[in-house]
Design a protein around this motif. Structure first.
Motif, PDB file in Angstrom:
ATOM      1  N   HIS A  23      38.817  30.780  46.756  1.00 46.75           N
ATOM      2  CA  HIS A  23      39.591  31.340  45.648  1.00 46.75           C
ATOM      3  C   HIS A  23      40.952  31.838  46.112  1.00 46.75           C
ATOM      4  O   HIS A  23      41.228  31.945  47.309  1.00 46.75           O
ATOM      5  N   ARG A  27      41.044  37.335  43.747  1.00 43.77           N
ATOM      6  CA  ARG A  27      40.007  36.705  42.918  1.00 43.77           C
ATOM      7  C   ARG A  27      38.685  36.715  43.689  1.00 43.77           C
ATOM      8  O   ARG A  27      38.546  37.402  44.676  1.00 43.77           O
ATOM      9  N   ASN A  28      37.694  35.900  43.277  1.00 42.04           N
ATOM     10  CA  ASN A  28      36.430  35.798  44.005  1.00 42.04           C
ATOM     11  C   ASN A  28      35.754  34.470  43.722  1.00 42.04           C
ATOM     12  O   ASN A  28      36.274  33.654  42.962  1.00 42.04           O
ATOM     13  N   ASP A  31      35.236  32.348  40.383  1.00 43.13           N
ATOM     14  CA  ASP A  31      36.284  31.498  39.796  1.00 43.13           C
ATOM     15  C   ASP A  31      35.888  30.027  39.785  1.00 43.13           C
ATOM     16  O   ASP A  31      36.418  29.244  39.005  1.00 43.13           O
ATOM     17  N   TRP A  32      34.978  29.652  40.659  1.00 43.55           N
ATOM     18  CA  TRP A  32      34.613  28.252  40.850  1.00 43.55           C
ATOM     19  C   TRP A  32      33.344  27.837  40.107  1.00 43.55           C
ATOM     20  O   TRP A  32      32.849  26.735  40.306  1.00 43.55           O
ATOM     21  N   ASP A  49      33.689  34.039  49.213  1.00 45.43           N
ATOM     22  CA  ASP A  49      34.471  35.228  48.886  1.00 45.43           C
ATOM     23  C   ASP A  49      35.255  35.576  50.142  1.00 45.43           C
ATOM     24  O   ASP A  49      34.665  35.842  51.191  1.00 45.43           O
TER      25      ASP A  49
END
Length: 86
Positions: A23, A27-28, A31-32, A49
């Motif tokens: 990411h 963010r972390n 998001d995916w 992460d």
């Protein structure tokens, strides 16, 4: 990477080629989620992460951690990651 543990989310068959997703800053790994849903049937997907993000620990003070160091973490993560249970 000494002392740094990175959290990750893994999905897809273990025998398929890996795909590592990282990411952006601030963010972390969540998001995916949509990408993971679309690719996990044919790839082993690892969504990391970065240090100090999501469920990964910061390690040293974040004030001393710059983006280049965080960017190098995924390639150095072998043996230093901990799964995130969802």
């Amino acid at each position: 990477m000494k002392g740094i543990r990175l959290a990750y989310r893994a999905s897809g068959p273990q025998e398929t080629p890996p795909l590592v997703l990282v990411h952006g800053l601030g963010r972390n790994a969540t998001d995916w989620e949509q990408v993971t849903l679309g690719t996990a049937h044919s790839r082993r997907v690892y969504a990391l992460d970065l240090r100090g993000h999501g469920r990964s620990v910061a390690g040293e003070l974040l004030a001393r951690t710059h983006a280049g160091r965080c960017a190098a973490d995924p390639s150095a993560a072998s043996g230093n990651v901990c799964p995130v249970v969802t």
